[in-house]
Scaffold this motif. Structure first.
Motif, mmCIF file in Angstrom:
data_model
loop_
_atom_site.group_PDB
_atom_site.id
_atom_site.type_symbol
_atom_site.label_atom_id
_atom_site.label_comp_id
_atom_site.label_asym_id
_atom_site.label_seq_id
_atom_site.Cartn_x
_atom_site.Cartn_y
_atom_site.Cartn_z
ATOM 1 N N LEU A 32 0.988 -1.172 -0.065
ATOM 2 C CA LEU A 32 -0.118 -0.048 -0.030
ATOM 3 C C LEU A 32 0.876 1.110 -0.020
ATOM 4 O O LEU A 32 1.800 1.378 0.965
ATOM 5 N N TYR A 33 0.663 1.989 -0.993
ATOM 6 C CA TYR A 33 1.655 3.112 -0.892
ATOM 7 C C TYR A 33 0.772 4.443 -0.476
ATOM 8 O O TYR A 33 -0.436 4.782 -0.644
ATOM 9 N N PHE A 34 1.417 5.384 0.651
ATOM 10 C CA PHE A 34 0.936 6.352 1.236
ATOM 11 C C PHE A 34 1.840 7.470 1.301
ATOM 12 O O PHE A 34 3.068 7.435 1.747
ATOM 13 N N ASP A 35 1.511 8.780 1.054
ATOM 14 C CA ASP A 35 2.313 9.865 0.917
ATOM 15 C C ASP A 35 2.281 10.608 2.290
ATOM 16 O O ASP A 35 1.573 11.339 2.819
ATOM 17 N N THR A 36 3.446 10.015 3.144
ATOM 18 C CA THR A 36 3.363 10.658 4.575
ATOM 19 C C THR A 36 3.932 12.074 4.692
ATOM 20 O O THR A 36 3.557 12.637 5.598
ATOM 21 N N HIS A 37 4.845 12.500 3.568
ATOM 22 C CA HIS A 37 5.305 13.720 3.612
ATOM 23 C C HIS A 37 4.322 14.577 3.595
ATOM 24 O O HIS A 37 4.146 15.711 4.365
ATOM 25 N N ALA A 38 3.220 14.399 2.653
ATOM 26 C CA ALA A 38 1.923 15.433 2.408
ATOM 27 C C ALA A 38 1.132 15.544 3.813
ATOM 28 O O ALA A 38 0.788 16.620 4.372
ATOM 29 N N LEU A 39 1.059 14.284 4.407
ATOM 30 C CA LEU A 39 0.517 14.301 5.691
ATOM 31 C C LEU A 39 1.206 15.063 6.745
ATOM 32 O O LEU A 39 0.538 15.769 7.396
ATOM 33 N N VAL A 40 2.197 14.990 6.867
ATOM 34 C CA VAL A 40 3.290 15.548 7.904
ATOM 35 C C VAL A 40 3.135 17.145 7.534
ATOM 36 O O VAL A 40 2.769 17.897 8.462
ATOM 37 N N ARG A 41 3.005 17.549 6.463
ATOM 38 C CA ARG A 41 3.092 19.057 6.173
ATOM 39 C C ARG A 41 1.797 19.460 6.472
ATOM 40 O O ARG A 41 1.568 20.458 6.852
ATOM 41 N N LEU A 42 0.578 18.672 6.166
ATOM 42 C CA LEU A 42 -0.811 19.130 6.355
ATOM 43 C C LEU A 42 -0.904 19.352 7.838
ATOM 44 O O LEU A 42 -1.504 19.996 8.467
ATOM 45 N N LEU A 43 -0.290 18.407 8.707
ATOM 46 C CA LEU A 43 -0.052 18.597 10.224
ATOM 47 C C LEU A 43 0.470 19.559 10.772
ATOM 48 O O LEU A 43 -0.074 20.401 11.505
ATOM 49 N N GLU A 44 1.354 20.098 10.150
ATOM 50 C CA GLU A 44 2.290 21.156 10.334
ATOM 51 C C GLU A 44 1.748 22.565 10.389
ATOM 52 O O GLU A 44 1.480 23.591 11.047
ATOM 53 N N GLU A 45 0.871 22.557 8.846
ATOM 54 C CA GLU A 45 0.176 23.529 8.734
ATOM 55 C C GLU A 45 -1.350 23.864 9.773
ATOM 56 O O GLU A 45 -1.632 25.087 9.821
ATOM 57 N N GLY A 47 -0.876 23.308 12.723
ATOM 58 C CA GLY A 47 -0.592 23.686 14.182
ATOM 59 C C GLY A 47 0.348 22.633 14.931
ATOM 60 O O GLY A 47 0.940 22.923 16.216
ATOM 61 N N PHE A 48 0.764 21.637 14.348
ATOM 62 C CA PHE A 48 1.620 20.643 15.025
ATOM 63 C C PHE A 48 2.961 20.798 14.576
ATOM 64 O O PHE A 48 3.178 21.249 13.555
ATOM 65 N N THR A 49 3.701 20.324 15.515
ATOM 66 C CA THR A 49 5.334 20.370 15.256
ATOM 67 C C THR A 49 5.550 19.317 14.130
ATOM 68 O O THR A 49 4.927 18.413 14.051
ATOM 69 N N THR A 50 6.959 19.319 13.863
ATOM 70 C CA THR A 50 7.266 18.301 12.878
ATOM 71 C C THR A 50 7.551 16.966 13.612
ATOM 72 O O THR A 50 7.200 15.848 12.884
ATOM 73 N N GLN A 51 7.852 16.915 14.831
ATOM 74 C CA GLN A 51 8.152 15.878 15.698
ATOM 75 C C GLN A 51 6.862 14.987 15.750
ATOM 76 O O GLN A 51 6.472 13.985 15.633
ATOM 77 N N GLN A 52 5.819 15.960 16.344
ATOM 78 C CA GLN A 52 4.483 15.576 16.396
ATOM 79 C C GLN A 52 3.716 14.934 15.245
ATOM 80 O O GLN A 52 3.112 14.062 15.191
ATOM 81 N N SER A 53 3.804 15.615 14.148
ATOM 82 C CA SER A 53 3.530 15.297 12.833
ATOM 83 C C SER A 53 3.872 13.750 12.501
ATOM 84 O O SER A 53 3.276 13.003 11.872
ATOM 85 N N GLU A 54 5.242 13.452 12.601
ATOM 86 C CA GLU A 54 6.144 12.260 12.291
ATOM 87 C C GLU A 54 5.677 11.260 13.054
ATOM 88 O O GLU A 54 5.151 10.322 12.707
ATOM 89 N N ILE A 55 5.295 11.482 14.580
ATOM 90 C CA ILE A 55 4.826 10.494 15.351
ATOM 91 C C ILE A 55 3.611 10.162 14.838
ATOM 92 O O ILE A 55 3.071 9.013 15.035
ATOM 93 N N ILE A 56 2.629 11.241 14.740
ATOM 94 C CA ILE A 56 1.356 10.734 14.328
ATOM 95 C C ILE A 56 1.036 10.106 13.195
ATOM 96 O O ILE A 56 0.535 9.058 12.751
ATOM 97 N N VAL A 57 1.887 10.313 12.017
ATOM 98 C CA VAL A 57 1.935 9.712 10.927
ATOM 99 C C VAL A 57 2.460 8.287 10.919
ATOM 100 O O VAL A 57 1.821 7.037 10.498
ATOM 101 N N SER A 58 3.431 8.137 12.055
ATOM 102 C CA SER A 58 4.018 6.817 12.165
ATOM 103 C C SER A 58 3.065 5.606 12.709
ATOM 104 O O SER A 58 2.816 4.728 12.277
ATOM 105 N N ALA A 59 2.212 6.436 13.752
ATOM 106 C CA ALA A 59 1.086 5.676 14.492
ATOM 107 C C ALA A 59 0.191 5.295 13.318
ATOM 108 O O ALA A 59 -0.358 4.144 13.402
ATOM 109 N N LEU A 60 -0.349 6.190 12.499
ATOM 110 C CA LEU A 60 -1.099 5.902 11.484
ATOM 111 C C LEU A 60 -0.780 4.792 10.579
ATOM 112 O O LEU A 60 -1.668 3.913 10.112
#
Length: 227
Positions: A32-45, A47-60
């Motif tokens: 399954l192919y998933f664009d994690t970078h786009a989701l991280v940027r969306l989370l940063e936009e 109000g999430f930090t980069t670390q929080q966004s990466e943790i959330i994406v990793s959990a997802l």
């Protein structure tokens, strides 16, 4: 860095960029192919930090992988499906062939059994017909014998009746002859007795007349002597 609550947001399809895609799968053949970078940027936009966004994406990604593992357990590939379908069709063809063979053998056995039952029924029908014919012949013979016996008994009774009648007539004739002979004998004896009585009567009259004449003669003789 601590977590902070972000405001509500909406995501449109145009906000995702697929220049960086992370691959996750439940097996080597299921990816399954998933664009994690786009989701991280969306989370940063939002109000999430980069670390929080990466943790959330990793959990997802982990959650999606776990869910995909569960989903893929009940799924098969097209090749496996075709192989299973071919196996099922082969099994169905084998079962159909066995059923046709079994049906033919059962039909043959059933037809043989029906022929056997038919022959037995024909034999039973013939035996029953023979028994009925024999019974009718026996009954007819018995009836004819009984009829002949009754006729013979009737003829014998008629003969005996005629004999009895003849005997009665003969007895009556004998009785009549006996009575006639007896009457004749009685008449003859009566006539003889009458003749005898007449003869005795005549003799008695003669004797009385002679006695009277003798007495008169004696009386006349005594009378002459006395005179």
């Amino acid at each position: 860095m601590g977590w902070r609550r972000c405001p509500a947001f909406s995501v449109s399809a145009s906000s995702f960029h697929y220049d960086q895609r992370k691959e996750f799968s439940s097996s080597e053949h299921k990816k399954l192919y998933f664009d994690t970078h786009a989701l991280v940027r969306l989370l940063e936009e939002n109000g999430f930090t980069t670390q929080q966004s990466e943790i959330i994406v990793s959990a997802l990604v982990k959650i999606i992988n776990s869910n995909m593992e569960v989903v893929y357990k009940d799924m098969v590939t097209k090749m496996q499906q075709e192989i299973s379908l071919q196996q099922i069709m082969s099994h169905i063809a084998s079962v159909k062939k066995d059923m046709i063979i079994l049906e033919k053998s059962e039909f043959s056995a059933l037809r043989t059994e029906n022929e056997k039952i038919k022959i037995e029924l024909q034999q039973l029908k013939k035996q029953l017909h023979d028994e009925i014919v024999k019974l009718r012949a026996d009954n007819k013979l018995g009836f004819n014998l009984e009829k002949s016996r009754v006729k013979e008994m009737y003829a014998e009774n008629e003969r005996r009746l005629l004999e009895i009648r003849s005997e009665i007539v003969e007895l009556h004739a004998q009785q009549d002859r006996g009575l006639t002979q007896t009457n004749r004998k009685i008449d003859t004896e009566v006539a003889g007795l009458r003749t005898m009585l007449e003869s005795h009567k005549l003799d008695t009259i003669k004797y009385l007349a002679g006695s009277v004449f003798t007495c008169l003669t004696i009386a006349l003789g005594f009378y002459r002597l006395w005179i």
